[in-house]
Scaffold this active site. Structure first.
Site, PDB file in Angstrom:
ATOM      1  N   ASP A   1      41.745  37.133  33.204  1.00  0.00           N
ATOM      2  CA  ASP A   1      40.543  36.319  33.428  1.00  0.00           C
ATOM      3  C   ASP A   1      39.319  37.216  33.249  1.00  0.00           C
ATOM      4  O   ASP A   1      38.842  37.393  32.123  1.00  0.00           O
ATOM      5  CB  ASP A   1      40.646  35.706  34.831  1.00  0.00           C
ATOM      6  N   THR A   2      38.802  37.830  34.313  1.00  0.00           N
ATOM      7  CA  THR A   2      37.678  38.767  34.139  1.00  0.00           C
ATOM      8  C   THR A   2      38.146  40.024  33.395  1.00  0.00           C
ATOM      9  O   THR A   2      37.367  40.701  32.748  1.00  0.00           O
ATOM     10  CB  THR A   2      37.087  39.210  35.499  1.00  0.00           C
TER      11      THR A   2
ATOM     12  N   ASP B   1      49.886  31.257  40.601  1.00  0.00           N
ATOM     13  CA  ASP B   1      49.788  30.580  41.899  1.00  0.00           C
ATOM     14  C   ASP B   1      48.368  30.183  42.251  1.00  0.00           C
ATOM     15  O   ASP B   1      47.391  30.683  41.694  1.00  0.00           O
ATOM     16  CB  ASP B   1      50.287  31.520  43.000  1.00  0.00           C
TER      17      ASP B   1
HETATM   18  P1  IMP Z   1      41.167  39.154  36.565  1.00  0.00           P
HETATM   19  O1  IMP Z   1      41.127  40.485  37.254  1.00  0.00           O
HETATM   20  O2  IMP Z   1      39.938  38.336  36.848  1.00  0.00           O
HETATM   21  O3  IMP Z   1      41.450  39.257  35.078  1.00  0.00           O
HETATM   22  O4  IMP Z   1      42.312  38.320  37.232  1.00  0.00           O
HETATM   23  C1  IMP Z   1      43.609  38.591  36.941  1.00  0.00           C
HETATM   24  C2  IMP Z   1      44.528  38.094  38.015  1.00  0.00           C
HETATM   25  O5  IMP Z   1      44.002  36.962  38.709  1.00  0.00           O
HETATM   26  C3  IMP Z   1      45.785  37.641  37.355  1.00  0.00           C
HETATM   27  O6  IMP Z   1      46.737  38.666  37.433  1.00  0.00           O
HETATM   28  C4  IMP Z   1      46.195  36.446  38.144  1.00  0.00           C
HETATM   29  O7  IMP Z   1      47.089  36.839  39.159  1.00  0.00           O
HETATM   30  C5  IMP Z   1      44.938  35.925  38.765  1.00  0.00           C
HETATM   31  N1  IMP Z   1      44.422  34.751  38.002  1.00  0.00           N
HETATM   32  C6  IMP Z   1      43.419  34.708  37.118  1.00  0.00           C
HETATM   33  N2  IMP Z   1      43.247  33.482  36.605  1.00  0.00           N
HETATM   34  C7  IMP Z   1      44.188  32.724  37.200  1.00  0.00           C
HETATM   35  C8  IMP Z   1      44.573  31.347  37.067  1.00  0.00           C
HETATM   36  O8  IMP Z   1      44.006  30.546  36.278  1.00  0.00           O
HETATM   37  N3  IMP Z   1      45.610  30.946  37.835  1.00  0.00           N
HETATM   38  C9  IMP Z   1      46.281  31.776  38.684  1.00  0.00           C
HETATM   39  N4  IMP Z   1      45.981  33.062  38.829  1.00  0.00           N
HETATM   40  C10 IMP Z   1      44.937  33.535  38.088  1.00  0.00           C
END
Ligand code: IMP
Ligand code: MG
Length: 172
Positions: free
Chosen positions: A100-101, A156
């Site tokens: 995501d981020t 989740d």
């Molecule tokens: P980031 O650090 O923002 O890239 O988030 C990554 C982590 O957030 C992933 O490993 C997921 O566990 C969780 N995550 C991000 N987007 C989603 C989503 O749409 N559904 C569920 N978990 C998410």
């Protein structure tokens, strides 16, 4: 009641995982490949993927947490489980459920690089573009989404819905 809007059916996920495994198998001929799953979400994807990879692999997990019970990242990442196997001089492929981020992955990549692997690539089940904040390179991607919060197939919401065989957009 939350609403579940289908994104990928079980059969579509299966085809996608097969295609990704085929590319990985072709790229890592005669290598000592180590798959490192990011807990918790990636364990379902990793378990299917590894059984479709035709070259020998070793497996380990690292744990990272950032979300709590929200649908957005707290952006404060902490390690919930350390690496256990020695990856120095090895070919490492990080397996993530959804990017995501990108902050979780950037954190984990820095952590893993500190152990001196020979190569370090990333495989993500879902690449979600909307909120990207870190310019990490994803080497293998199963599916691309612009936005939305997904559950199922390991993903989740507050610990629920990981066991759904398909992937859904969750509308609260
Ligand atoms: P980031 O650090 O923002 O890239 O988030 C990554 C982590 O957030 C992933 O490993 C997921 O566990 C969780 N995550 C991000 N987007 C989603 C989503 O749409 N559904 C569920 N978990 C998410
Ligand atoms: Mg995760």
């Amino acid at each position: 009641m939350p609403e579940f809007i289908p994104v990928l059916k079980k059969e579509e996920i299966d085809q996608m995982v097969t295609a990704v495994a085929k590319r990985i198998s072709a790229d890592y001929q005669a290598c000592e490949l180590i798959l490192i799953g990011i807990l918790k979400g990636a364990f379902v994807f990793l378990s299917d993927l590894m059984r479709k990879i035709s070259v020998p692999v070793k497996v380990d997990f690292v744990g990272a947490s950032s979300y709590g019970s929200n649908t957005f990242s707290s952006e404060k990442i902490h390690l919930t489980k350390k690496l256990e196997i020695d990856i120095k001089g090895k070919d490492v492929l990080v397996i993530e459920d959804i990017v995501d981020t990108g902050l979780t992955l950037a954190y984990i990549i820095d952590y893993l690089k500190s152990f001196g692997p020979k190569s370090l690539r990333v495989c993500a089940l879902i690449d979600k573009h909307e909120r990207r904040k870190s310019s990490i390179k994803l080497d293998y991607v199963g599916h691309t989404l612009q936005e939305g919060f997904c559950v199922g197939y390991g993903l989740d919401y507050g610990g629920d819905y990981r066991n759904l065989p398909g992937i859904y957009h969750l509308k609260l």
